[in-house]
Write an enzyme that holds these catalytic residues in place. Structure first.
Site, mmCIF file in Angstrom:
data_model
loop_
_atom_site.group_PDB
_atom_site.id
_atom_site.type_symbol
_atom_site.label_atom_id
_atom_site.label_comp_id
_atom_site.label_asym_id
_atom_site.label_seq_id
_atom_site.Cartn_x
_atom_site.Cartn_y
_atom_site.Cartn_z
ATOM 1 N N LYS A 1 0.949 -1.238 0.013
ATOM 2 C CA LYS A 1 0.088 0.079 0.067
ATOM 3 C C LYS A 1 0.766 1.270 0.199
ATOM 4 C CE LYS A 1 -3.650 -2.382 2.285
ATOM 5 N NZ LYS A 1 -4.658 -2.694 3.389
ATOM 6 N N GLN B 1 -4.602 -1.483 9.631
ATOM 7 C CA GLN B 1 -4.411 -2.875 8.902
ATOM 8 C C GLN B 1 -5.051 -3.856 9.998
ATOM 9 O OE1 GLN B 1 -3.234 -3.420 5.511
ATOM 10 N NE2 GLN B 1 -4.035 -5.586 5.999
ATOM 11 N N ASP C 1 -10.695 3.258 4.413
ATOM 12 C CA ASP C 1 -11.215 1.684 4.248
ATOM 13 C C ASP C 1 -12.482 1.833 4.166
ATOM 14 O OD1 ASP C 1 -8.991 -0.234 3.809
ATOM 15 O OD2 ASP C 1 -8.468 -0.027 6.142
#
Ligand code: ADP
Length: 304
Positions: A53, A97, A120
């Site tokens: 990422k 994460q 997200d």
């Protein structure tokens, strides 16, 4: 043989288009979008995902930084760190994460991220907006699947789709966008007729629904769940599963949910694993970060 949907190539197109947009935005006088990736603990797969990422962010012209914590931090400590990033003018996107250690409540963490910085799309407000067809930040994997279908020109309007897996972060948002009305405010609706299958869908029913589907999207993490006899000739098959397995020679490799070697002979289009949905997820996360940066700077956009 099916058309292979090359996620690496399509994701590169998405990222290359972002490079141009971000460059223009910076030339207009804005600082580059800024993304903070929080990772708790030392799970190797999570570290690989975060590395990818950050690498993609830098490729696109996004400032990205990994913030790493030991697995024994408290939930309160993590909440405080998130709060600092929420209040920082220098930060546009925050991602945590997942999974976080079991001592930390995942939902509480997702809800602690400012909805406008929640790249997200896991905050309760963003999930709610998605379910109401409102403009929002959509979870990157689901957005990646939708973008892949669009760019591969796979028609969804009025067609039958099966989504296998109903997780809140993956299966649910995919099913949500597939069935909703494109005329609604978000513009993300794909107007398909959607059947959602899950672990309690009896196997004969799963086979029945799949055989009738024009589009099959599988997100379960069960290798070879979808076999060739379950696929209608010409159907589009999108594999969201990623499972690490050891092959007969003792080598580690990644496999999806679809029995690729057989299904590729029947399907009209298919995504490989790796190189299908995975790179699209990363690309759409970058798109979400740029969207968050623009929204934060543009006071006329009211998301909530
Ligand atoms: P992710 O977050 O990547 O979607 P999860 O492990 O949270 O992964 O979700 C897996 C999903 O797969 C669940 O919704 C579960 O119901 C579904 N699933 C598990 N086993 C089967 C099965 N045999 N048939 C269909 N769906 C299944």
């Amino acid at each position: 043989m099916a058309q292979i949907l090359n996620g690496n190539a399509i994701a590169k197109d998405v990222k290359d288009e972002l490079i141009v947009k971000i460059k223009k935005w910076v030339e207009e006088g804005h600082r580059p979008p800024s993304l903070k990736c929080i990772i708790v603990g030392d799970d190797p797969a999570s570290h690989t995902y975060v590395r990818n990422k950050v690498k993609a962010a830098k490729y696109c012209g996004i400032d990205a930084e990994t913030i790493q914590f030991d697995s024994d931090i408290t939930e309160e400590f993590l909440l405080n760190q998130i709060n600092e990033l929420n209040n920082s003018e220098d930060v546009d996107g925050i991602l945590i994460q997942l999974p976080v250690p079991e001592t930390i409540n995942e939902r509480r963490i997702c809800n602690a991220v400012s909805p406008k910085k929640d790249v997200d799309g896991f905050h309760i407000i963003n999930v709610g907006q998605l379910c109401l067809d409102m403009p929002t930040i959509v979870p990157a994997t689901a957005l990646g699947v939708v973008e892949l279908l669009k760019r591969a020109k796979i028609e969804t309007l009025g067609r039958d789709a099966v989504v296998i897996g109903r997780s809140k972060n993956v299966g649910m948002p995919i099913a949500m966008m597939l069935h909703t009305d494109k005329r609604h405010e978000s513009g993300l609706g794909m107007d398909a007729t959607v059947t959602i299958c899950h672990r309690y869908t009896p196997r004969p029913k799963l086979e029945h629904y799949c055989r009738n589907a024009d589009i099959i999207i599988s997100a379960t993490g069960i290798p070879k769940l979808v076999t060739a006899d379950m696929v209608k000739p010409g159907a589009a098959v999108i594999d969201v599963g990623i499972t690490r397995v050891t092959d007969s020679e003792g080598k580690n490799k990644l496999v999806g949910d679809i029995d690729y070697d057989e299904v590729v002979k029947v399907a009209g289009a298919i995504t490989p694993v790796p190189g299908g949905v995975g790179p699209m997820t990363v690309a759409m996360l970058m798109s979400n970060t740029f969207q968050a940066a623009k929204t934060l700077r543009d006071k006329s956009i009211v998301l909530q």
